[in-house]
Design a protein around this motif. Structure first.
Motif, PDB file in Angstrom:
ATOM      1  N   GLY A 169      30.964  27.672  42.931  1.00  0.00           N
ATOM      2  CA  GLY A 169      30.390  29.296  42.152  1.00  0.00           C
ATOM      3  C   GLY A 169      30.296  29.510  41.302  1.00  0.00           C
ATOM      4  N   THR A 170      30.510  30.791  40.680  1.00  0.00           N
ATOM      5  CA  THR A 170      30.053  30.747  39.512  1.00  0.00           C
ATOM      6  C   THR A 170      31.133  30.773  39.323  1.00  0.00           C
ATOM      7  N   ALA A 171      31.305  30.419  37.067  1.00  0.00           N
ATOM      8  CA  ALA A 171      32.468  31.196  36.734  1.00  0.00           C
ATOM      9  C   ALA A 171      33.533  30.217  36.395  1.00  0.00           C
ATOM     10  N   LEU A 172      33.907  28.841  37.346  1.00  0.00           N
ATOM     11  CA  LEU A 172      34.818  28.411  37.954  1.00  0.00           C
ATOM     12  C   LEU A 172      35.396  27.025  36.930  1.00  0.00           C
ATOM     13  N   GLU A 173      35.082  27.541  35.628  1.00  0.00           N
ATOM     14  CA  GLU A 173      35.456  25.945  34.618  1.00  0.00           C
ATOM     15  C   GLU A 173      36.148  27.433  33.335  1.00  0.00           C
ATOM     16  N   THR A 174      35.312  26.766  32.226  1.00  0.00           N
ATOM     17  CA  THR A 174      35.886  28.338  30.853  1.00  0.00           C
ATOM     18  C   THR A 174      35.790  29.224  31.082  1.00  0.00           C
ATOM     19  N   SER A 175      34.919  29.855  32.356  1.00  0.00           N
ATOM     20  CA  SER A 175      34.421  30.870  32.080  1.00  0.00           C
ATOM     21  C   SER A 175      35.757  32.388  33.258  1.00  0.00           C
ATOM     22  N   PHE A 176      36.946  30.824  33.735  1.00  0.00           N
ATOM     23  CA  PHE A 176      37.446  31.822  35.253  1.00  0.00           C
ATOM     24  C   PHE A 176      38.066  32.329  34.662  1.00  0.00           C
ATOM     25  N   ALA A 177      39.419  32.289  33.321  1.00  0.00           N
ATOM     26  CA  ALA A 177      40.449  32.970  33.408  1.00  0.00           C
ATOM     27  C   ALA A 177      40.370  33.023  31.760  1.00  0.00           C
ATOM     28  N   ASN A 178      39.412  33.147  31.011  1.00  0.00           N
ATOM     29  CA  ASN A 178      39.740  33.021  29.734  1.00  0.00           C
ATOM     30  C   ASN A 178      41.137  34.658  29.235  1.00  0.00           C
ATOM     31  N   ALA A 179      40.768  34.945  28.196  1.00  0.00           N
ATOM     32  CA  ALA A 179      42.148  35.922  28.099  1.00  0.00           C
ATOM     33  C   ALA A 179      41.405  37.534  27.882  1.00  0.00           C
ATOM     34  N   GLY A 180      39.854  37.915  27.974  1.00  0.00           N
ATOM     35  CA  GLY A 180      39.483  38.896  28.752  1.00  0.00           C
ATOM     36  C   GLY A 180      38.868  39.832  27.734  1.00  0.00           C
ATOM     37  N   GLU A 181      38.739  39.073  26.222  1.00  0.00           N
ATOM     38  CA  GLU A 181      39.152  39.899  24.952  1.00  0.00           C
ATOM     39  C   GLU A 181      37.183  40.334  24.937  1.00  0.00           C
ATOM     40  N   ILE A 182      36.605  41.230  24.338  1.00  0.00           N
ATOM     41  CA  ILE A 182      35.262  41.076  23.890  1.00  0.00           C
ATOM     42  C   ILE A 182      35.497  42.083  22.629  1.00  0.00           C
ATOM     43  N   SER A 183      36.500  41.200  21.573  1.00  0.00           N
ATOM     44  CA  SER A 183      36.225  41.083  20.314  1.00  0.00           C
ATOM     45  C   SER A 183      35.066  40.803  19.435  1.00  0.00           C
ATOM     46  N   PRO A 184      33.845  41.219  18.732  1.00  0.00           N
ATOM     47  CA  PRO A 184      33.460  41.372  17.895  1.00  0.00           C
ATOM     48  C   PRO A 184      33.852  41.374  16.185  1.00  0.00           C
ATOM     49  N   GLY A 185      34.685  42.305  16.275  1.00  0.00           N
ATOM     50  CA  GLY A 185      35.241  42.389  14.795  1.00  0.00           C
ATOM     51  C   GLY A 185      36.641  41.228  14.584  1.00  0.00           C
ATOM     52  N   TYR A 186      36.349  40.373  15.345  1.00  0.00           N
ATOM     53  CA  TYR A 186      37.796  39.589  15.018  1.00  0.00           C
ATOM     54  C   TYR A 186      36.662  38.110  15.457  1.00  0.00           C
ATOM     55  N   ALA A 187      35.543  38.182  15.950  1.00  0.00           N
ATOM     56  CA  ALA A 187      35.057  36.627  15.424  1.00  0.00           C
ATOM     57  C   ALA A 187      35.093  35.763  13.976  1.00  0.00           C
ATOM     58  N   GLY A 193      42.014  25.458  25.707  1.00  0.00           N
ATOM     59  CA  GLY A 193      42.998  26.722  25.785  1.00  0.00           C
ATOM     60  C   GLY A 193      43.506  27.082  27.211  1.00  0.00           C
ATOM     61  N   TYR A 194      44.671  27.975  27.268  1.00  0.00           N
ATOM     62  CA  TYR A 194      45.665  27.598  28.159  1.00  0.00           C
ATOM     63  C   TYR A 194      45.868  29.553  28.673  1.00  0.00           C
ATOM     64  N   SER A 195      45.775  29.702  29.521  1.00  0.00           N
ATOM     65  CA  SER A 195      46.085  31.232  30.224  1.00  0.00           C
ATOM     66  C   SER A 195      47.605  30.921  30.811  1.00  0.00           C
ATOM     67  N   LEU A 196      47.949  32.369  31.109  1.00  0.00           N
ATOM     68  CA  LEU A 196      48.472  33.268  32.265  1.00  0.00           C
ATOM     69  C   LEU A 196      47.718  34.379  32.747  1.00  0.00           C
ATOM     70  N   THR A 197      48.967  34.360  34.245  1.00  0.00           N
ATOM     71  CA  THR A 197      47.457  36.015  34.687  1.00  0.00           C
ATOM     72  C   THR A 197      48.768  36.450  35.571  1.00  0.00           C
ATOM     73  N   VAL A 198      49.646  37.509  35.273  1.00  0.00           N
ATOM     74  CA  VAL A 198      50.996  38.319  35.406  1.00  0.00           C
ATOM     75  C   VAL A 198      50.860  39.579  35.615  1.00  0.00           C
ATOM     76  N   PRO A 199      51.029  39.388  37.344  1.00  0.00           N
ATOM     77  CA  PRO A 199      50.804  40.463  38.217  1.00  0.00           C
ATOM     78  C   PRO A 199      51.709  41.964  37.580  1.00  0.00           C
ATOM     79  N   ILE A 200      51.570  43.073  36.555  1.00  0.00           N
ATOM     80  CA  ILE A 200      52.663  43.644  36.183  1.00  0.00           C
ATOM     81  C   ILE A 200      53.046  44.229  37.071  1.00  0.00           C
ATOM     82  N   VAL A 201      54.529  44.427  36.835  1.00  0.00           N
ATOM     83  CA  VAL A 201      55.594  45.574  37.805  1.00  0.00           C
ATOM     84  C   VAL A 201      56.085  46.638  36.626  1.00  0.00           C
ATOM     85  N   ASP A 202      55.955  47.031  35.530  1.00  0.00           N
ATOM     86  CA  ASP A 202      56.273  47.940  35.228  1.00  0.00           C
ATOM     87  C   ASP A 202      54.882  48.125  33.539  1.00  0.00           C
TER      88      ASP A 202
END
Length: 416
Positions: free
Chosen positions: A34-52, A275-284
């Motif tokens: 499928g698509t996006a199953l390697e580095t694109s799968f669970a990255n940090a999620g930010e779209i941050s041009p100014g922090y480039a 790089g590493y990531s956690l995907t955490v369900p929100i409880v509060d």
């Protein structure tokens, strides 16, 4: 023109979209099912041009020594007999000076800002949905000396006309109220109000479906073995499902791109930085982030994605290994837990790693090669999601013979 794109991560799929929109026949090939199953799968999620910003910066060599000694280290180096690693590290250290930093950051911001504009246009055109938010990014400094050291970045932001805010502790809590419950010290922050967030995996799959409706063919589950050249041009790509022919070939295989083009005499200085990531369900929700926060001390991004928190970061230079050490998870949990305690169920978090394709100057490689019908769109490092749409747009322009909207000569492999 028939174009074969090698790689179906966010870079390959956005390239397919823009090339198909320009009227080309496009086929996308990837070894995953499928698509996006390697580095694109669970990255940090930010779209941050100014922090480039380039990883290679003045003072980084000394900081790196300190980082390697930290319990929750943002940098991990596992040296082994790898000439590619040695060449990459040597070249990266060669960029750790003020002149190269300014040059590299300026071109990175140029591409990233254009990419953000392209994403806005794409969203208007398609109504694509991917847990997107447009509430800015906050770079948080736990220590005063970190806040005092932002001068060079602020200078570039001013020069490029990027809106920003320098905040004290109260200002940081005002934009991210969940910080009020945290135990971490907060010296201040640098906020970019125009930055965005979103789930790269959701985006890439949604765009792939739209591209397929435009006629793009996806050959997933197809392993690529080599590019075949005849009379100075690429004539086909060999796969485990047989050869695929095209008029033009675009390599968008991230960290695996150098191995594919090396037999053609092309030395592509891209190396995997894990790089590493956690995907955490929100409880509060009251304790959760509302957008993206960058924890400068640990180089960790904490991002709100719908009903989840994505915690991602660190840089491990260790080749292509994909193990998941508990010590790396502990760093992610420490960063998020001290800033947003009680926001998510850490015990239910999914733990992931990916290989970021990094260049020594942190700028991606986009454009033509010495082989007339072979092009590259790779080497985006931590900014593949941030730069994807802009990179794809200029790539479609270059392949189609149209002048891109931004300067691209200094993005090509010829700069090396």
């Amino acid at each position: 023109m028939k174009i074969a794109i090698l790689g179906s991560g966010v870079i390959g799929v956005t390239s397919a979209w823009y090339l198909a929109r320009a009227g080309h026949e496009v086929v996308v090939i990837d070894r995953q099912n499928g698509t996006a199953l390697e580095t694109s799968f669970a990255n940090a999620g930010e779209i941050s041009p100014g922090y480039a910003s380039p990883w290679a910066a003045p003072g980084i060599p000394m900081k790196a020594v300190r980082w390697l000694m930290m319990k929750h280290a943002p940098l991990i180096l596992r040296p082994h007999a790898d000439m590619a690693m040695l060449r990459w590290l040597t070249a990266m250290l060669g960029n750790c000076n003020a002149r190269d930093y300014a040059i590299n950051k300026s071109r990175m911001v140029r591409l990233a800002e254009f990419s953000r504009d392209c994403l806005i246009e794409l969203r208007k055109e398609t109504a694509i949905s991917y847990d997107e938010r447009m509430q800015g990014t906050l770079q948080l400094f736990r220590e005063q000396k970190q806040l005092d050291g932002i001068g060079k970045d602020v200078a570039v932001l001013k020069a490029d006309g990027v809106p920003f805010e320098v905040l004290d502790r109260a200002g940081c809590i005002a934009v991210e109220p969940g910080l009020a419950a945290g135990e971490a010290p907060i010296a201040g922050g640098l906020r970019l109000p125009n930055d965005e967030t979103g789930d790269c995996f959701k985006f890439t799959n949604a765009l792939a479906a739209m591209a397929a409706e435009k006629g793009v063919t996806f050959l997933n589950g197809t392993a690529i073995s080599r590019l075949v050249a005849e009379n100075g041009r690429i004539v086909r790509v060999e796969t485990d499902r047989g050869p695929v022919t095209a008029d033009t070939f675009l390599v968008a295989m991230g960290s695996f791109s150098p191995q594919l083009v090396a037999p053609l005499g092309i030395r592509l200085p891209v190396y995997p930085v894990k790089g590493y990531s956690l995907t955490v369900p929100i409880v509060d929700e009251s304790r959760a982030p509302v957008s993206t926060l960058l924890d400068e001390s640990y180089k960790v991004a904490i991002t709100r994605l719908g009903d989840r928190i994505r915690v991602g970061g660190m840089a491990e230079i260790s080749g292509f290994n994909l193990d998941l050490p508990l010590a790396r998870r502990a760093t992610l949990e420490h960063s998020a837990g001290t800033l947003f305690p009680g926001a998510g169920a850490m015990e239910k978090a999914s733990y992931w790693c990916g290989l970021r394709p990094m260049t020594p100057d942190s700028t991606p490689v986009i454009g033509a090669t010495k082989v007339p019908n072979l092009f590259l769109n790779t080497g985006h490092g931590t900014l593949g999601w941030t730069m994807a749409c802009g990179s794809a747009h200029v790539m479609a322009d270059i392949i189609g013979g149209t002048k891109p909207a931004i300067e691209t000569a200094d993005l090509a492999i010829s700069r090396y």
